[in-house]
Design an enzyme around this catalytic site. Structure first.
Site, PDB file in Angstrom:
ATOM      1  N   GLU A   7      22.027  52.228  58.616  1.00  0.00           N
ATOM      2  CA  GLU A   7      21.280  53.446  58.267  1.00  0.00           C
ATOM      3  C   GLU A   7      19.868  53.131  57.767  1.00  0.00           C
ATOM      4  O   GLU A   7      19.691  52.353  56.825  1.00  0.00           O
ATOM      5  CB  GLU A   7      22.049  54.247  57.199  1.00  0.00           C
ATOM      6  CG  GLU A   7      21.419  55.599  56.926  1.00  0.00           C
ATOM      7  CD  GLU A   7      22.187  56.440  55.915  1.00  0.00           C
ATOM      8  OE1 GLU A   7      23.343  56.104  55.590  1.00  0.00           O
ATOM      9  OE2 GLU A   7      21.614  57.444  55.450  1.00  0.00           O
ATOM     10  N   LYS A  14      28.181  59.152  47.873  1.00  0.00           N
ATOM     11  CA  LYS A  14      27.945  58.543  49.192  1.00  0.00           C
ATOM     12  C   LYS A  14      26.641  57.753  49.143  1.00  0.00           C
ATOM     13  O   LYS A  14      26.548  56.647  49.667  1.00  0.00           O
ATOM     14  CB  LYS A  14      27.886  59.634  50.269  1.00  0.00           C
ATOM     15  CG  LYS A  14      27.884  59.100  51.698  1.00  0.00           C
ATOM     16  CD  LYS A  14      26.505  58.756  52.228  1.00  0.00           C
ATOM     17  CE  LYS A  14      26.567  58.259  53.668  1.00  0.00           C
ATOM     18  NZ  LYS A  14      25.251  57.838  54.181  1.00  0.00           N
ATOM     19  N   ASP A  21      35.760  43.489  51.901  1.00  0.00           N
ATOM     20  CA  ASP A  21      36.515  44.599  52.483  1.00  0.00           C
ATOM     21  C   ASP A  21      35.948  45.914  51.956  1.00  0.00           C
ATOM     22  O   ASP A  21      36.263  46.344  50.845  1.00  0.00           O
ATOM     23  CB  ASP A  21      38.000  44.423  52.099  1.00  0.00           C
ATOM     24  CG  ASP A  21      38.893  45.488  52.695  1.00  0.00           C
ATOM     25  OD1 ASP A  21      38.398  46.556  53.075  1.00  0.00           O
ATOM     26  OD2 ASP A  21      40.108  45.241  52.755  1.00  0.00           O
ATOM     27  N   HIS A  78      12.582  59.320  54.954  1.00  0.00           N
ATOM     28  CA  HIS A  78      13.671  58.896  55.832  1.00  0.00           C
ATOM     29  C   HIS A  78      13.247  59.014  57.291  1.00  0.00           C
ATOM     30  O   HIS A  78      13.414  58.094  58.081  1.00  0.00           O
ATOM     31  CB  HIS A  78      14.900  59.761  55.553  1.00  0.00           C
ATOM     32  CG  HIS A  78      16.105  59.345  56.327  1.00  0.00           C
ATOM     33  ND1 HIS A  78      16.937  58.322  55.902  1.00  0.00           N
ATOM     34  CD2 HIS A  78      16.620  59.791  57.487  1.00  0.00           C
ATOM     35  CE1 HIS A  78      17.900  58.174  56.774  1.00  0.00           C
ATOM     36  NE2 HIS A  78      17.741  59.054  57.757  1.00  0.00           N
TER      37      HIS A  78
HETATM   38  P1  NAD Z   1      42.993  35.025  50.444  1.00  0.00           P
HETATM   39  O1  NAD Z   1      44.462  35.035  50.455  1.00  0.00           O
HETATM   40  O2  NAD Z   1      42.278  34.630  51.695  1.00  0.00           O
HETATM   41  O3  NAD Z   1      42.435  34.129  49.258  1.00  0.00           O
HETATM   42  C1  NAD Z   1      42.931  34.187  47.957  1.00  0.00           C
HETATM   43  C2  NAD Z   1      43.526  32.857  47.591  1.00  0.00           C
HETATM   44  O4  NAD Z   1      42.525  31.855  47.533  1.00  0.00           O
HETATM   45  C3  NAD Z   1      44.147  32.886  46.210  1.00  0.00           C
HETATM   46  O5  NAD Z   1      45.468  33.365  46.305  1.00  0.00           O
HETATM   47  C4  NAD Z   1      44.049  31.425  45.771  1.00  0.00           C
HETATM   48  O6  NAD Z   1      45.231  30.737  46.104  1.00  0.00           O
HETATM   49  C5  NAD Z   1      42.907  30.859  46.593  1.00  0.00           C
HETATM   50  N1  NAD Z   1      41.710  30.508  45.799  1.00  0.00           N
HETATM   51  C6  NAD Z   1      40.951  29.396  45.940  1.00  0.00           C
HETATM   52  N2  NAD Z   1      39.917  29.400  45.082  1.00  0.00           N
HETATM   53  C7  NAD Z   1      40.006  30.537  44.371  1.00  0.00           C
HETATM   54  C8  NAD Z   1      39.216  31.122  43.327  1.00  0.00           C
HETATM   55  N3  NAD Z   1      38.125  30.514  42.833  1.00  0.00           N
HETATM   56  N4  NAD Z   1      39.587  32.324  42.838  1.00  0.00           N
HETATM   57  C9  NAD Z   1      40.680  32.959  43.322  1.00  0.00           C
HETATM   58  N5  NAD Z   1      41.464  32.448  44.292  1.00  0.00           N
HETATM   59  C10 NAD Z   1      41.130  31.264  44.829  1.00  0.00           C
HETATM   60  O7  NAD Z   1      42.388  36.462  50.112  1.00  0.00           O
HETATM   61  P2  NAD Z   1      42.669  37.570  49.014  1.00  0.00           P
HETATM   62  O8  NAD Z   1      41.441  37.691  48.207  1.00  0.00           O
HETATM   63  O9  NAD Z   1      43.960  37.392  48.290  1.00  0.00           O
HETATM   64  O10 NAD Z   1      42.836  38.860  49.940  1.00  0.00           O
HETATM   65  C11 NAD Z   1      41.712  39.478  50.495  1.00  0.00           C
HETATM   66  C12 NAD Z   1      42.019  39.959  51.899  1.00  0.00           C
HETATM   67  O11 NAD Z   1      43.126  40.863  51.875  1.00  0.00           O
HETATM   68  C13 NAD Z   1      40.886  40.737  52.483  1.00  0.00           C
HETATM   69  O12 NAD Z   1      40.608  40.220  53.770  1.00  0.00           O
HETATM   70  C14 NAD Z   1      41.424  42.160  52.600  1.00  0.00           C
HETATM   71  O13 NAD Z   1      40.841  42.842  53.680  1.00  0.00           O
HETATM   72  C15 NAD Z   1      42.884  41.920  52.788  1.00  0.00           C
HETATM   73  N6  NAD Z   1      43.857  42.988  52.485  1.00  0.00           N
HETATM   74  C16 NAD Z   1      43.531  44.104  51.759  1.00  0.00           C
HETATM   75  C17 NAD Z   1      44.504  45.055  51.462  1.00  0.00           C
HETATM   76  C18 NAD Z   1      44.121  46.237  50.620  1.00  0.00           C
HETATM   77  O14 NAD Z   1      43.021  46.272  50.090  1.00  0.00           O
HETATM   78  N7  NAD Z   1      44.985  47.236  50.444  1.00  0.00           N
HETATM   79  C19 NAD Z   1      45.814  44.868  51.895  1.00  0.00           C
HETATM   80  C20 NAD Z   1      46.122  43.718  52.619  1.00  0.00           C
HETATM   81  C21 NAD Z   1      45.150  42.770  52.894  1.00  0.00           C
END
Ligand code: NAD
Length: 416
Positions: free
Chosen positions: A83, A256, A272, A369
């Site tokens: 946008e 928004k 996300d 805009h």
């Molecule tokens: P991930 O599983 O890729 O990474 C998280 C993991 O990284 C942790 O569990 C940990 O083991 C590790 N890690 C390493 N260094 C870390 C640090 N400094 N801090 C924290 N963890 C560290 O990702 P995630 O963040 O658990 O999940 C995010 C993904 O889930 C996104 O892609 C999102 O789109 C998706 N998702 C979202 C939903 C929702 O929002 N409802 C549902 C399902 C999946």
């Protein structure tokens, strides 16, 4: 070189020079610079691993917002957005906030909530969960040694009785620098059998909540009366805010505008944006739909804004480290934690809101805009190459920015 995000005339530079300035600011490598220049942030193999049934990729422009001073530190902020005028507005809001010292921002601990739905629990199930809390925490933490080693992990367990036959068990997890959905979902699924045992009920859904109201970011800034345009403009902006506070039809658009800025940083950093959107609006609706910002007049007559919203974003996990352009965006930001990233995003949301309210309360948003949008209109009318600028300039000069006029100008241009 002084490390400042105040780069006058940045918007007038050719793209190549902008990249060079950002590269110097952020210490980018030659490869990272080349990646930005090529617009080719995503290789087919990487894309094919990210989602299913890949056939291509959709590019969205990435700009950087200038002028941001947050907690005394200068940031250039990558924003990916289709946008017109979002990046310009954020930079402008930040420039005005800078006069009074920029933004002060903070974030809570990154606590996400994992929900386990329990059907037909025993009447004393909440007490039994409270008694078995430590076992649930230990079991949750056994799922993610990495997170625990980094100082995160499950912190607490709560219950919410939703109906006679339905209980929600919440596991509160400190996800450190991750967005946390995968981490929390794994814990929720692993703990469900123990929760069934404790409650005497049957577990069903086991998933994170996007109403991340234990993971809030807040930013404030004071906009000096004189920079804003005088007392009358301050008052009109406060009326604009009251409009949003009183009317959900206005509040939706107010929010928004805030999310225009926040989403652009969320997208640029590979986070996300659906999760952030869901969290923002659910939080805004907690006591009846309301603005995510509050505005007031300081005793000196300046305009003070505050934003508070959930920001479930990470600097590890998800696609933050998978998408090469997102990796570069995070490097340009130079944030050290997910909390710092949330502080930056909250500040961008506040700057964006200031700029939108200022334009709306004064000259209206269409002039600025449409001036910026004129090139898109020229493109829509079929202009190519140098024609685009010439058609856009002529429309701006005439103050008539419409496709039919663009077509006329283009036809005339091609006849001469
Ligand atoms: P991930 O599983 O890729 O990474 C998280 C993991 O990284 C942790 O569990 C940990 O083991 C590790 N890690 C390493 N260094 C870390 C640090 N400094 N801090 C924290 N963890 C560290 O990702 P995630 O963040 O658990 O999940 C995010 C993904 O889930 C996104 O892609 C999102 O789109 C998706 N998702 C979202 C939903 C929702 O929002 N409802 C549902 C399902 C999946």
């Amino acid at each position: 070189m002084e490390r400042t995000s105040r780069i006058p005339g940045f918007y007038q530079l050719p793209v190549e020079e902008r990249v060079a300035k950002v590269a110097a600011f952020a210490g980018l490598t030659e490869e990272e610079e080349a990646l930005l220049r090529s617009l080719d942030g995503l290789e087919r193999e990487t894309a094919d691993r990210m989602i299913e049934n890949v056939i291509g990729a959709l590019q969205v422009p990435m700009g950087v917002a200038t002028n941001f001073l947050i907690n005394g530190r200068d940031y250039l902020i990558p924003m990916a957005v289709e946008e017109t005028s979002v990046v310009a507005a954020a930079s402008n809001g930040a420039k005005q906030a800078r006069v009074s010292g920029g933004f002060t921002a903070r974030a809570t601990d990154p606590l996400m909530i994992g929900q386990i739905q329990v059907m037909h629990p025993a009447p004393d199930a909440p007490d039994r969960i409270a008694a078995g809390k430590q076992d649930i925490i230990d079991l949750a933490n056994a799922q993610d040694r990495v997170l625990v080693k980094l100082g995160g992990g499950a912190r607490d367990v709560e219950t919410r009785t939703l109906d006679k036959d339905m209980l929600a068990v919440h596991i509160l997890v400190d996800v450190r620098d991750a967005m946390g959905a995968n981490a929390v979902n794994t814990m929720a699924e692993a703990c469900a059998p123990l929760v069934e045992e404790l409650t005497g009920g049957e577990s069903r859904l086991r998933i994170i909540s996007n109403l991340a109201d234990r993971r809030l970011a807040e930013a404030t800034a004071v906009f000096h009366r004189e920079t804003v345009g005088g007392e009358e403009v301050v008052d009109h902006m406060l009326d604009a805010y009251r409009f949003a506070a009183l009317d959900p039809y206005r509040a939706a658009t107010h929010n928004k505008g805030i999310m225009n800025g926040i989403d652009a940083v969320v997208l640029a950093t590979g986070n996300d944006w659906r999760a952030v959107e869901a969290g923002a609006h659910a939080y805004a609706a907690r006591d009846g739909y309301a603005p995510l910002t509050q505005w007031e007049k300081t005793p000196e007559g300046h305009l003070k804004g505050t934003i508070r919203l959930p920001l479930a974003v990470g600097i590890v996990g998800g696609t933050t480290k998978v998408h090469p352009a997102a990796r570069v965006a995070l490097k340009i930001l130079g944030v050290q934690s997910a909390g710092e990233l949330a502080e930056v995003m909250a500040s961008v949301g506040l700057a964006q809101n200031f700029a939108a309210m200022h334009a709306l309360a004064t000259k209206g948003i269409q002039k600025g805009h449409m001036r910026l949008h004129a090139k898109n209109i020229a493109l829509t009318a079929g202009a190519v190459g140098e024609e685009i600028d010439r058609v856009a300039e002529q429309m701006v000069k005439e103050n008539t920015i419409r496709v039919d006029r663009a077509e006329e100008i283009l036809a005339k241009l091609r006849r001469t």
